[in-house]
Design an enzyme around this catalytic site. Structure first.
Site, short mmCIF file in Angstrom:
data_model
loop_
_atom_site.label_atom_id
_atom_site.label_comp_id
_atom_site.label_asym_id
_atom_site.label_seq_id
_atom_site.Cartn_x
_atom_site.Cartn_y
_atom_site.Cartn_z
N ASP A 240 -5.25 32.72 28.13
CA ASP A 240 -3.80 32.56 28.26
C ASP A 240 -3.05 33.81 27.79
O ASP A 240 -2.06 34.19 28.39
CB ASP A 240 -3.31 31.33 27.48
CG ASP A 240 -1.89 30.96 27.84
OD1 ASP A 240 -1.66 30.60 29.02
OD2 ASP A 240 -1.00 31.06 26.98
N SER B 222 6.38 31.40 20.49
CA SER B 222 7.08 32.64 20.81
C SER B 222 6.75 33.11 22.22
O SER B 222 5.59 33.11 22.63
CB SER B 222 6.66 33.72 19.80
OG SER B 222 7.39 34.91 20.03
N ASN C 277 3.50 24.81 29.91
CA ASN C 277 2.50 25.71 30.44
C ASN C 277 1.57 24.90 31.34
O ASN C 277 1.04 23.88 30.92
CB ASN C 277 1.72 26.36 29.28
CG ASN C 277 0.73 27.39 29.75
OD1 ASN C 277 -0.14 27.10 30.56
ND2 ASN C 277 0.84 28.59 29.22
N HIS D 245 3.81 29.67 32.88
CA HIS D 245 4.02 29.52 31.44
C HIS D 245 5.10 28.46 31.19
O HIS D 245 5.85 28.11 32.11
CB HIS D 245 4.43 30.85 30.82
CG HIS D 245 3.32 31.84 30.75
ND1 HIS D 245 3.32 32.89 29.88
CD2 HIS D 245 2.15 31.94 31.45
CE1 HIS D 245 2.21 33.60 30.02
NE2 HIS D 245 1.50 33.05 30.98
N GLU E 157 7.98 28.52 29.59
CA GLU E 157 9.36 28.96 29.85
C GLU E 157 9.60 29.09 31.35
O GLU E 157 10.67 28.69 31.85
CB GLU E 157 9.61 30.31 29.16
CG GLU E 157 9.47 30.26 27.65
CD GLU E 157 8.06 30.51 27.13
OE1 GLU E 157 7.92 30.77 25.93
OE2 GLU E 157 7.09 30.47 27.94
N CYS F 185 7.67 36.27 29.79
CA CYS F 185 8.76 35.30 29.59
C CYS F 185 9.94 35.95 28.87
O CYS F 185 11.10 35.65 29.20
CB CYS F 185 8.24 34.08 28.85
SG CYS F 185 7.01 33.15 29.81
N CYS G 278 5.84 35.20 25.51
CA CYS G 278 5.08 36.41 25.84
C CYS G 278 6.05 37.44 26.44
O CYS G 278 7.22 37.16 26.66
CB CYS G 278 3.96 36.07 26.81
SG CYS G 278 4.57 35.69 28.49
#
Length: 148
Positions: free
Chosen positions: A145, A80, A44, A55, A57, A85, A82
């Site tokens: 975030d 996990s 991130n 982010h 990912e 993503c 969002c």
């Protein structure tokens, strides 16, 4: 359910998250892998780059560059994903996601599963502890975030 490759690659995602934390950003790291080998890893960088969609990912996928297919890849993420993503995972057809922490943030696992993604929840103590520390020390940044 977790293989040795899964543990090793999730550790790389954690190391990316820790690097982001050390830079003053949100500690979320990710690795895109194929056949047990990292294709790309990222973290991130919303704070570091001033980019709201940077982010973990997304950073790993961006660094992976164009791929002919993602159907033989696995995405490892320290936290996990969002909805943004998760939607990207579904859009790209990534078939498997290994998540280090769903305790501090979660909720899109059902969405991923509904769209045919195998979701493995690792409950990694290092991923969980790092995010707990971040939320405790930087509650305003965490709220930003997750858009709260």
């Amino acid at each position: 359910m977790m293989t040795d490759d899964d543990r090793r690659l999730l550790r790389l995602a954690y190391e990316e998250a820790k690097a982001g934390f050390d830079e003053g950003g949100c500690p979320i790291g990710s690795v895109l892998a194929r056949a047990g080998q990292a294709v790309a890893q990222g973290r991130n960088q919303r704070v570091q780059k001033g980019d709201p969609i940077a982010h973990g990912e997304m950073d790993a996928l961006r660094k992976a560059g164009r791929q002919k297919s993602y159907r033989d890849t696995v995405l490892y993420t320290s936290l996990s994903p969002c909805m943004m993503c998760s939607g990207t995972i579904v859009q790209f057809g990534i078939p498997r996601v290994v998540i280090g922490d769903t305790q501090n943030f979660g909720g899109n696992e059902a969405f991923l599963r509904k769209h045919g993604v195998e979701v493995v929840i690792a409950d990694d103590p290092d991923c969980i502890a790092l995010m707990e520390r971040f939320i405790r020390e930087q509650p305003d940044l965490w709220s930003e975030d997750i858009a709260e």
